[in-house]
Design an enzyme around this catalytic site. Structure first.
Site, PDB file in Angstrom:
ATOM      1  N   LYS A  64       0.846  -1.203   0.000  1.00 13.09           N
ATOM      2  CA  LYS A  64       0.000   0.000   0.000  1.00 13.09           C
ATOM      3  C   LYS A  64       0.876   1.246   0.000  1.00 13.09           C
ATOM      4  O   LYS A  64       0.636   2.193  -0.760  1.00 13.09           O
ATOM      5  CB  LYS A  64      -0.891   0.008   1.234  1.00 13.09           C
ATOM      6  N   ASN A  65       1.915   1.263   0.841  1.00 16.62           N
ATOM      7  CA  ASN A  65       2.674   2.503   1.017  1.00 16.62           C
ATOM      8  C   ASN A  65       3.642   2.798  -0.126  1.00 16.62           C
ATOM      9  O   ASN A  65       4.211   3.887  -0.184  1.00 16.62           O
ATOM     10  CB  ASN A  65       3.377   2.500   2.376  1.00 16.62           C
TER      11      ASN A  65
ATOM     12  N   CYS B 116      -5.592   9.032   8.315  1.00 18.99           N
ATOM     13  CA  CYS B 116      -5.869   8.542   9.668  1.00 18.99           C
ATOM     14  C   CYS B 116      -5.302   9.514  10.711  1.00 18.99           C
ATOM     15  O   CYS B 116      -4.213  10.005  10.564  1.00 18.99           O
ATOM     16  CB  CYS B 116      -5.177   7.213   9.904  1.00 18.99           C
TER      17      CYS B 116
ATOM     18  N   ARG C 123       0.347  15.387  12.208  1.00 17.29           N
ATOM     19  CA  ARG C 123       1.139  14.845  11.090  1.00 17.29           C
ATOM     20  C   ARG C 123       1.436  15.975  10.105  1.00 17.29           C
ATOM     21  O   ARG C 123       0.858  16.062   9.048  1.00 17.29           O
ATOM     22  CB  ARG C 123       0.384  13.699  10.424  1.00 17.29           C
TER      23      ARG C 123
ATOM     24  N   ASP D  87       4.090   0.794  12.123  1.00 13.84           N
ATOM     25  CA  ASP D  87       2.817   0.256  11.630  1.00 13.84           C
ATOM     26  C   ASP D  87       2.537  -1.130  12.187  1.00 13.84           C
ATOM     27  O   ASP D  87       1.395  -1.594  12.115  1.00 13.84           O
ATOM     28  CB  ASP D  87       2.815   0.168  10.096  1.00 13.84           C
TER      29      ASP D  87
ATOM     30  N   ARG E 290      -8.900   0.479   3.868  1.00 13.93           N
ATOM     31  CA  ARG E 290      -7.975   1.419   3.224  1.00 13.93           C
ATOM     32  C   ARG E 290      -6.627   0.764   2.966  1.00 13.93           C
ATOM     33  O   ARG E 290      -5.902   1.165   2.058  1.00 13.93           O
ATOM     34  CB  ARG E 290      -7.753   2.642   4.130  1.00 13.93           C
TER      35      ARG E 290
HETATM   36  C1  EPZ Z   1       4.511   6.775   6.158  1.00 16.20           C
HETATM   37  O1  EPZ Z   1       3.811   7.910   6.650  1.00 16.20           O
HETATM   38  C2  EPZ Z   1       3.486   5.659   6.105  1.00 16.20           C
HETATM   39  N1  EPZ Z   1       2.401   6.046   5.227  1.00 16.20           N
HETATM   40  C3  EPZ Z   1       2.936   5.388   7.488  1.00 16.20           C
HETATM   41  O2  EPZ Z   1       2.080   4.247   7.369  1.00 16.20           O
HETATM   42  C4  EPZ Z   1       4.102   5.023   8.401  1.00 16.20           C
HETATM   43  O3  EPZ Z   1       3.598   4.836   9.717  1.00 16.20           O
HETATM   44  C5  EPZ Z   1       5.128   6.153   8.399  1.00 16.20           C
HETATM   45  O4  EPZ Z   1       5.570   6.390   7.044  1.00 16.20           O
HETATM   46  C6  EPZ Z   1       6.352   5.812   9.234  1.00 16.20           C
HETATM   47  O5  EPZ Z   1       6.938   4.642   8.775  1.00 16.20           O
HETATM   48  C7  EPZ Z   1       2.604   5.975   3.892  1.00 16.20           C
HETATM   49  O6  EPZ Z   1       3.663   5.594   3.430  1.00 16.20           O
HETATM   50  C8  EPZ Z   1       1.431   6.355   3.034  1.00 16.20           C
HETATM   51  P1  EPZ Z   1       6.823  10.121   8.056  1.00 16.20           P
HETATM   52  P2  EPZ Z   1       4.511   9.383   6.572  1.00 16.20           P
HETATM   53  O7  EPZ Z   1       6.830  11.294   7.170  1.00 16.20           O
HETATM   54  O8  EPZ Z   1       5.275   9.483   5.317  1.00 16.20           O
HETATM   55  C9  EPZ Z   1       6.883  13.521  11.376  1.00 16.20           C
HETATM   56  C10 EPZ Z   1       0.139   3.013   7.656  1.00 16.20           C
HETATM   57  O9  EPZ Z   1      -0.410   2.558   8.679  1.00 16.20           O
HETATM   58  N2  EPZ Z   1       6.929  14.437  10.222  1.00 16.20           N
HETATM   59  O10 EPZ Z   1       7.975   9.172   8.046  1.00 16.20           O
HETATM   60  O11 EPZ Z   1       3.482  10.379   6.878  1.00 16.20           O
HETATM   61  C11 EPZ Z   1       5.509  12.884  11.525  1.00 16.20           C
HETATM   62  O12 EPZ Z   1       4.657  13.728  12.276  1.00 16.20           O
HETATM   63  C12 EPZ Z   1       0.676   4.416   7.666  1.00 16.20           C
HETATM   64  O13 EPZ Z   1       0.312   2.376   6.583  1.00 16.20           O
HETATM   65  C13 EPZ Z   1       7.134  15.797  10.452  1.00 16.20           C
HETATM   66  O14 EPZ Z   1       7.289  16.238  11.590  1.00 16.20           O
HETATM   67  O15 EPZ Z   1       5.517   9.248   7.800  1.00 16.20           O
HETATM   68  C14 EPZ Z   1       5.795  11.596  12.235  1.00 16.20           C
HETATM   69  O16 EPZ Z   1       5.906  11.830  13.632  1.00 16.20           O
HETATM   70  C15 EPZ Z   1       0.406   5.139   8.962  1.00 16.20           C
HETATM   71  N3  EPZ Z   1       7.142  16.648   9.399  1.00 16.20           N
HETATM   72  C16 EPZ Z   1       7.164  11.201  11.699  1.00 16.20           C
HETATM   73  O17 EPZ Z   1       7.744  12.401  11.141  1.00 16.20           O
HETATM   74  C17 EPZ Z   1       6.980  16.205   8.111  1.00 16.20           C
HETATM   75  O18 EPZ Z   1       7.024  17.032   7.181  1.00 16.20           O
HETATM   76  C18 EPZ Z   1       7.090  10.117  10.640  1.00 16.20           C
HETATM   77  O19 EPZ Z   1       6.496  10.658   9.532  1.00 16.20           O
HETATM   78  C19 EPZ Z   1       6.781  14.828   7.901  1.00 16.20           C
HETATM   79  C20 EPZ Z   1       6.767  13.959   8.961  1.00 16.20           C
END
Ligand code: EPZ
Length: 423
Positions: free
Chosen positions: A23-24, A117, A122, A307, A399
């Site tokens: 999915k991701n 979600c 985020r 996850d 989803r």
């Molecule tokens: C991806 O989300 C995945 N989603 C998430 O999977 C997964 O939990 C996450 O990576 C971490 O592995 C998809 O790939 C669609 P991040 P993403 O940017 O890209 C902070 C699932 O269940 N952050 O690595 O949004 C953020 O708040 C989903 O499949 C900032 O502060 O994750 C978080 O605390 C849920 N500023 C951390 O970094 C930013 O600009 C991780 O976020 C971006 C992120």
């Protein structure tokens, strides 16, 4: 009308289950198609609702889109740069990948900040900082509609304060046609990022170092069409390994890249789960496993995936002793614990930590999925609970898990899905 599923617990599961495409990776690969000037076919697309929302957005951009059972054919030849402000944007957070892809294609994009979600705040500040570093100007109006514009995108060195998956991919999408070289430092290393880079490379992009913490991109003028097959979903696979350890006798999880699950497999072994790992599958012997408590700390890849901490929580309720989960990525990602406690679990939460006291007997109850992986945790709990469990807000599960009821019924689970009158 919202749907719910009813699961009758206590039935030992057996058989083979095939994992779907990741999915991701999918939710980034589909927006990335707008960078191509010719048709793109992507195989191994999971049947999840996020794909429908992304296909809708592609059609809004005047792409010709055909979706089939497990692949999608997109012709962006007549692509138009139009604002993405429809409800489809709000169906998933990952629609923000259209920001990087359209900026990379047109040096301009106008779109609403996507939903997704609720897992605590985020932000997308790292994404936007990357676009600005490439020369873009960004405005955001009061209803959260972003307008991002660049006279010309110029390659540069970008350091990510956090190894963000989304920011790494989005900056890569904006940079593949920028003028000159871009270096993304402290980049995330998730396998899905490598998969996106592989498809961009097939289109003609020049990308090196993906999967390490420094990605180098040489901008090119044109990207063409291609064929691409999505990697298997490591989070779906991890969910099924955990489920098999909890509710299975002998379950073969197929279409897996075991090294993508190294951290989970080593934790399951530490718990005492009996497994056989081979080239593209893992066999789990749930009955033979008497489980020991373990401690988990979520980390960016290759660390333990955030996850998977939610589904693993359910298994840890069946382990003897106290397990501690430290959630470093989303400190609020514990909404599943209250639902599990309704079923008889004994879990305490405090600022970014969950203490799980096992072994506890779970009983069927009426519970609600609060997010995608909470839903997975509740499905596993329902499979091992005594009696019947009703899980509401199943749309969260749909989803990210392709036909999960069908896959579980094929393993011997007793599941029915029904419409629920929304009161
Ligand atoms: C991806 O989300 C995945 N989603 C998430 O999977 C997964 O939990 C996450 O990576 C971490 O592995 C998809 O790939 C669609 P991040 P993403 O940017 O890209 C902070 C699932 O269940 N952050 O690595 O949004 C953020 O708040 C989903 O499949 C900032 O502060 O994750 C978080 O605390 C849920 N500023 C951390 O970094 C930013 O600009 C991780 O976020 C971006 C992120």
């Amino acid at each position: 009308m919202s749907e719910k599923i009813i699961i009758e617990g206590g039935h030992k599961l057996n058989g083979t289950v095939m994992m779907s495409g990741a999915k991701n990776a999918t939710v980034a690969l589909i927006p990335a198609i707008v960078l191509a000037e010719g048709p793109v076919t992507v195989f191994g697309v999971p049947e999840i609702s996020d794909v429908e929302a992304l296909a809708t957005l592609l059609r809004e951009l005047n792409c010709n889109v055909e979706t089939f059972e497990n692949h999608i054919i997109v012709d962006p030849t007549h692509l138009q740069s139009v604002p993405l402000v429809s409800d489809a944007v709000n169906k998933l957070r990952a629609s923000y990948y259209f920001m990087g892809a359209l900026l990379g294609r047109f040096s301009y994009v106008k779109m609403k900040m996507p939903g997704g979600c609720y897992l605590g705040p985020r932000p997308i500040d790292l994404h936007l900082k990357g676009f600005e570093a490439l020369g873009a100007k960004i405005t955001c109006d009061e209803d959260g509609t972003y307008e991002i514009y660049a006279e010309e995108l110029i390659g540069t060195k970008i350091y990510l304060d956090f190894a963000s998956v989304g920011a790494t991919i989005n900056i890569m999408l904006a940079a593949v046609k920028a003028k000159g070289k871009t270096e993304i430092e402290n980049a995330a290393k998730e396998p899905e990022i490598i998969d996106v880079a592989n498809m961009l490379t097939k289109m003609g992009a020049k990308i090196r170092g993906v999967g390490t913490d420094t990605i180098t991109i040489e901008g090119v003028d044109h990207l063409g069409g291609c064929y691409h097959e999505i990697i298997p979903d490591r989070i779906e696979a991890g969910t099924f390994l955990i489920l098999a350890a909890a509710a299975g006798e002998r379950i073969v999880v197929q279409n897996v890249i075991p090294q993508h699950l190294d951290s989970l497999i080593s934790k399951l072994k530490e718990m005492g789960v009996k497994m056989e790992v081979s080239g593209d599958s893992v066999v789990v012997y749930g009955l033979e496993s008497s489980l020991k408590a373990v401690d988990i700390k979520t980390q960016p890849y290759p660390g333990f995936a955030t996850d998977l901490q939610q589904p693993l929580t359910t298994l840890l309720t069946q382990a003897t002793g106290q397990s501690i989960i430290e959630e470093t990525i989303y400190p609020e990602r514990f909404k599943h614990c209250a639902e599990l406690n309704k079923m008889g679990a004994d879990i305490d939460i405090h600022s970014g930590y969950a203490n799980i006291n096992g072994k506890t007997k779970l009983k069927g109850a009426n519970v609600c999925a609060t997010d995608l992986r909470c839903g997975a945790a509740l499905v596993i709990a329902a499979l091992i609970a005594e009696g019947e469990t009703e899980i509401g807000n199943v749309y969260h599960i749909d989803r990210g898990y392709d036909n999960i009821d069908h896959k579980l019924i094929m393993l011997g689970a007793r599941i029915t899905r029904i419409e629920r009158e929304d009161n």
